[in-house]
Design a protein around this motif. Structure first.
Motif, PDB file in Angstrom:
ATOM      1  N   LYS A 245     -23.699  23.670  20.870  1.00 45.86           N
ATOM      2  CA  LYS A 245     -23.656  24.612  19.728  1.00 45.86           C
ATOM      3  C   LYS A 245     -24.046  26.173  20.212  1.00 45.86           C
ATOM      4  O   LYS A 245     -24.711  26.378  21.009  1.00 45.86           O
TER       5      LYS A 245
ATOM      6  N   HIS B  30     -29.013  30.033  21.176  1.00 40.47           N
ATOM      7  CA  HIS B  30     -29.199  31.018  20.091  1.00 40.47           C
ATOM      8  C   HIS B  30     -29.054  32.395  20.475  1.00 40.47           C
ATOM      9  O   HIS B  30     -29.434  32.859  21.536  1.00 40.47           O
TER      10      HIS B  30
ATOM     11  N   MET C 140     -21.377  17.418  21.511  1.00 44.52           N
ATOM     12  CA  MET C 140     -20.706  18.815  21.329  1.00 44.52           C
ATOM     13  C   MET C 140     -21.795  19.798  21.502  1.00 44.52           C
ATOM     14  O   MET C 140     -23.102  19.931  20.912  1.00 44.52           O
TER      15      MET C 140
ATOM     16  N   GLN D  65     -22.737  29.082  13.188  1.00 46.52           N
ATOM     17  CA  GLN D  65     -23.087  28.033  14.299  1.00 46.52           C
ATOM     18  C   GLN D  65     -21.439  27.812  14.686  1.00 46.52           C
ATOM     19  O   GLN D  65     -20.551  27.475  13.875  1.00 46.52           O
ATOM     20  N   LEU D  66     -21.356  27.813  15.897  1.00 45.83           N
ATOM     21  CA  LEU D  66     -19.951  27.435  16.599  1.00 45.83           C
ATOM     22  C   LEU D  66     -20.151  26.252  17.305  1.00 45.83           C
ATOM     23  O   LEU D  66     -20.988  26.053  18.288  1.00 45.83           O
ATOM     24  N   ASP D  67     -19.457  25.081  17.181  1.00 45.44           N
ATOM     25  CA  ASP D  67     -19.400  23.877  18.223  1.00 45.44           C
ATOM     26  C   ASP D  67     -18.349  24.107  19.234  1.00 45.44           C
ATOM     27  O   ASP D  67     -17.015  24.597  19.203  1.00 45.44           O
TER      28      ASP D  67
ATOM     29  N   VAL E 140     -25.337  29.453  18.173  1.00 46.01           N
ATOM     30  CA  VAL E 140     -25.983  29.656  17.113  1.00 46.01           C
ATOM     31  C   VAL E 140     -26.162  31.314  17.042  1.00 46.01           C
ATOM     32  O   VAL E 140     -26.889  31.829  17.809  1.00 46.01           O
TER      33      VAL E 140
ATOM     34  N   ASP F 182     -25.104  18.752  25.093  1.00 43.29           N
ATOM     35  CA  ASP F 182     -26.049  18.511  23.860  1.00 43.29           C
ATOM     36  C   ASP F 182     -26.909  19.904  23.690  1.00 43.29           C
ATOM     37  O   ASP F 182     -28.108  20.143  23.007  1.00 43.29           O
TER      38      ASP F 182
ATOM     39  N   THR G  86     -27.854  23.876  22.661  1.00 44.62           N
ATOM     40  CA  THR G  86     -27.839  24.655  21.584  1.00 44.62           C
ATOM     41  C   THR G  86     -28.306  26.117  22.035  1.00 44.62           C
ATOM     42  O   THR G  86     -29.495  26.247  22.442  1.00 44.62           O
TER      43      THR G  86
END
Length: 102
Positions: free
Chosen positions: A3, A71, A1, A38-40, A5, A67, A69
């Motif tokens: 992410k 920011h 998932m 943080q949002l998945d 942030v 995978d 992330t």
């Protein structure tokens, strides 16, 4: 998932207000002063922006993998003496409220 942030600065401007987080033009969350959220999300393409009342940040178009992330830093550009120009910033995108991809 994947992410997303969001880190919001702690500032005097809008200290007691929450910023709305929009993904693909849908309000999904809110972020408080000084908070990290943080949002998945599923992998894919998204448009991301913040809003408070009618005032908006810039809109970011992002592509996230399974995978990844991503920011973001957010807050207000009204710092120091700029606070006295708050009324003129209400009609300017990315001034009263900003969103930057890090």
């Amino acid at each position: 998932m994947a992410k997303l942030v969001f880190k919001r600065e702690s500032q005097f401007v809008s200290k007691m207000r929450k910023f709305d987080i929009y993904l693909n033009e849908s309000k999904t969350e809110q972020i408080k002063d000084g908070e990290t959220k943080q949002l998945d999300v599923a992998p894919g393409e998204y448009t991301v922006r913040l809003q408070i009342d009618w005032v908006e940040s810039a809109t970011h178009k992002i592509q996230v993998g399974a995978d990844d992330t991503v920011h973001f830093q957010c807050g207000s550009r009204l710092k120091g003496m700029k606070i006295f120009k708050a009324s003129s910033a209400l009609n300017t995108v990315d001034e009263y409220i900003y969103l930057e991809k890090k």
